[in-house]
Structures are given as structure tokens and as C-alpha cells.
Write an enzyme that holds these catalytic residues in place. Sequence first.
Site, PDB file in Angstrom:
ATOM      1  N   SER A  86       0.829  -0.987  -0.213  1.00  0.00           N
ATOM      2  CA  SER A  86      -0.158   0.089  -0.542  1.00  0.00           C
ATOM      3  C   SER A  86       0.757   1.438   0.139  1.00  0.00           C
ATOM      4  O   SER A  86       2.177   1.171   0.404  1.00  0.00           O
ATOM      5  CB  SER A  86      -0.749   0.371   0.947  1.00  0.00           C
ATOM      6  OG  SER A  86      -1.866  -0.741   1.751  1.00  0.00           O
TER       7      SER A  86
HETATM    8  N1  SAM Z   1      -0.176  -5.131   3.595  1.00  0.00           N
HETATM    9  C1  SAM Z   1       1.041  -5.120   2.800  1.00  0.00           C
HETATM   10  C2  SAM Z   1       2.053  -5.230   2.174  1.00  0.00           C
HETATM   11  O1  SAM Z   1       1.986  -3.964   3.587  1.00  0.00           O
HETATM   12  O2  SAM Z   1       2.296  -5.168   1.746  1.00  0.00           O
HETATM   13  C3  SAM Z   1      -0.319  -5.152   1.367  1.00  0.00           C
HETATM   14  C4  SAM Z   1      -1.066  -5.614   0.686  1.00  0.00           C
HETATM   15  S1  SAM Z   1      -1.872  -6.242  -0.250  1.00  0.00           S
HETATM   16  C5  SAM Z   1      -2.322  -4.202  -0.764  1.00  0.00           C
HETATM   17  C6  SAM Z   1      -3.138  -7.278  -0.305  1.00  0.00           C
HETATM   18  C7  SAM Z   1      -2.518  -8.395  -0.266  1.00  0.00           C
HETATM   19  O3  SAM Z   1      -3.824  -9.164   0.018  1.00  0.00           O
HETATM   20  C8  SAM Z   1      -1.893  -9.460  -1.202  1.00  0.00           C
HETATM   21  O4  SAM Z   1      -1.132  -9.752  -0.817  1.00  0.00           O
HETATM   22  C9  SAM Z   1      -3.021 -10.230  -1.761  1.00  0.00           C
HETATM   23  O5  SAM Z   1      -2.322 -11.673  -1.529  1.00  0.00           O
HETATM   24  C10 SAM Z   1      -3.525 -10.638   0.290  1.00  0.00           C
HETATM   25  N2  SAM Z   1      -5.229 -11.634  -0.066  1.00  0.00           N
HETATM   26  C11 SAM Z   1      -5.999 -11.472  -1.168  1.00  0.00           C
HETATM   27  N3  SAM Z   1      -6.602 -12.111  -0.379  1.00  0.00           N
HETATM   28  C12 SAM Z   1      -6.484 -12.599   0.823  1.00  0.00           C
HETATM   29  C13 SAM Z   1      -6.956 -13.773   0.818  1.00  0.00           C
HETATM   30  N4  SAM Z   1      -8.506 -13.966   1.439  1.00  0.00           N
HETATM   31  N5  SAM Z   1      -5.983 -14.310   3.045  1.00  0.00           N
HETATM   32  C14 SAM Z   1      -6.020 -13.483   2.771  1.00  0.00           C
HETATM   33  N6  SAM Z   1      -4.320 -12.965   1.618  1.00  0.00           N
HETATM   34  C15 SAM Z   1      -5.111 -12.334   1.207  1.00  0.00           C
END
Ligand code: SAM
Length: 230
Positions: free
Chosen positions: A65
Site C-alpha cells: 500500500s
Molecule cells: N499489507 C501489505 C504490505 O504491507 O505489503 C499489502 C497488502 S496488498 C495491498 C493485499 C494483499 O492481500 C495481497 O498480498 C494479497 O495476496 C492478499 N490477499 C488477498 N486475499 C487474501 C485472503 N483471502 N487472505 C489473505 N491474504 C489475501
Amino acid sequence: MTEIREGSDGWDQLVENLVNGGVLRSPRVIRAMKQAPRYCFLPERSIEYASMDTPLPIGRGQTVSAPHMVAIMNEALELRVGHRVLEVGAGCGWHAATIARVVAPEETPRTERGHVFTVEIVPELAKMARGNILRLGFGDRVTVIHGDGSLGLPDSSPYDRILVTAAAPEVPPPLVKQLKSGGILIIPIGGVHLFQSLTRLRKESNGSTIEEKLGGVAFVPLVGSFGHRI
Ligand code: SAM
């Protein structure tokens, strides 16, 4: 373990801009942003852009993000020392580390420190997040789990705070169930890349929730059992 490299001019300037713009307000959240700079968590090809206030690629089609969004979410979570926090969407582990610096600061006795549990559905990213967390010395305060975070993490529940860093079609019921009474849940709700609102839920003592819309956002989609079908 690698030392966090503090003091990059670009990163310090970015944090300062977020303070001057009123996005970062709480001393503990400001300090945490300074002490967990984004460039330490990024894959090589994204490092030179770490101090730009935009999302950046972290591989597997996912992004970390933008700093202003992490600042907005961390302020809206009303984090306190000792909180147990669940993050859904670990990505590269950076956001979890900024929260760990607030809920489990080094100067607090271990028994009074909080903990961050962060779940990531993409195995390669869970591995990267775990590697970053251990390499940068957060291993005693952040636990990275590979799995479907839309189901929450019942074994370590309940949580004082829950944040979801991917956009969901609706609030996953398991997350509300795993939130403590008086707890706060922050989640982007909306379509795939479109019409998403950052939403804050407060759970009342009778189990009901009060919902607030905090503004429009653009997150990658939440997938899994309570995510988008894509
Ligand atoms: N917080 C993260 C960081 O500091 O790098 C960035 C998050 S990124 C915007 C969103 C993340 O959510 C992605 O890595 C994606 O693979 C994950 N994601 C999507 N659906 C998910 C789920 N059901 N359970 C866990 N992770 C999930």
C-alpha cells in the site's frame, strides 16, 4: 538479523509531509512510520521508489500500500500498546511491522506487549513477509501465516483490532465474530478495483456493529471464501 536502516532523507521527508498534511497525527504512529521504513521490506526492483507516496509492486501481481494509506489505516485503528491485531493481507510484511512498533514497542516489558498476526493467501508472498519480519527483528511481535484470511484466524482470536488490506465485497462474518467487544475493524468494501470505501466497524458490547465510511480507496481484491470470485 539485519538492522533497520533509518534516516533516509526521502523517507523522512515523506513522513514529515504526512505529518504536515494532518494524515499522521499520533506520536506513536508517527514514530512507528519512521522506525519501520518501507524500503527495508521491498523487493530489489521497487526499492528506489520506496519514498514515493504510491502503491508499489511486490510480485505475484500484488502491491504494497501507499504510505498515506497505511498512515490513514493506522490512525483510524486507534492502536494502543498491548493490542492483539489481525491483519488480512500480509503482502511484504511492511504494514504489519508499522503496527507492531505501536502495539509492542521495545521499551515495553515483554509481558505487556501486543502482537500482530498477519495472514497471506499467496504462498510466495507469505514466505517473503516472513523472511522480512525475521530479518528485520520483528519475529517476536509479528506472526506470518499462509492461509485464507477472509476466514480470520480463529485459533488466536479474539482480536482488539482487525484490518483487511484488500477490498472485499462485504465484511466477512468470521472477522466480526473474532473481533473483541469494543474492538475496531477497518476494511475496504467494494468492487474489483472500483467503487471501494474504506469502512470502519466498531463492535458494541451486545455484538452489534456501528459502521462509518472513511473515504474512497483503491485496493487489490480480497479473494478466498469471503472474497471476490475472480
Ligand atoms: N499489507 C501489505 C504490505 O504491507 O505489503 C499489502 C497488502 S496488498 C495491498 C493485499 C494483499 O492481500 C495481497 O498480498 C494479497 O495476496 C492478499 N490477499 C488477498 N486475499 C487474501 C485472503 N483471502 N487472505 C489473505 N491474504 C489475501
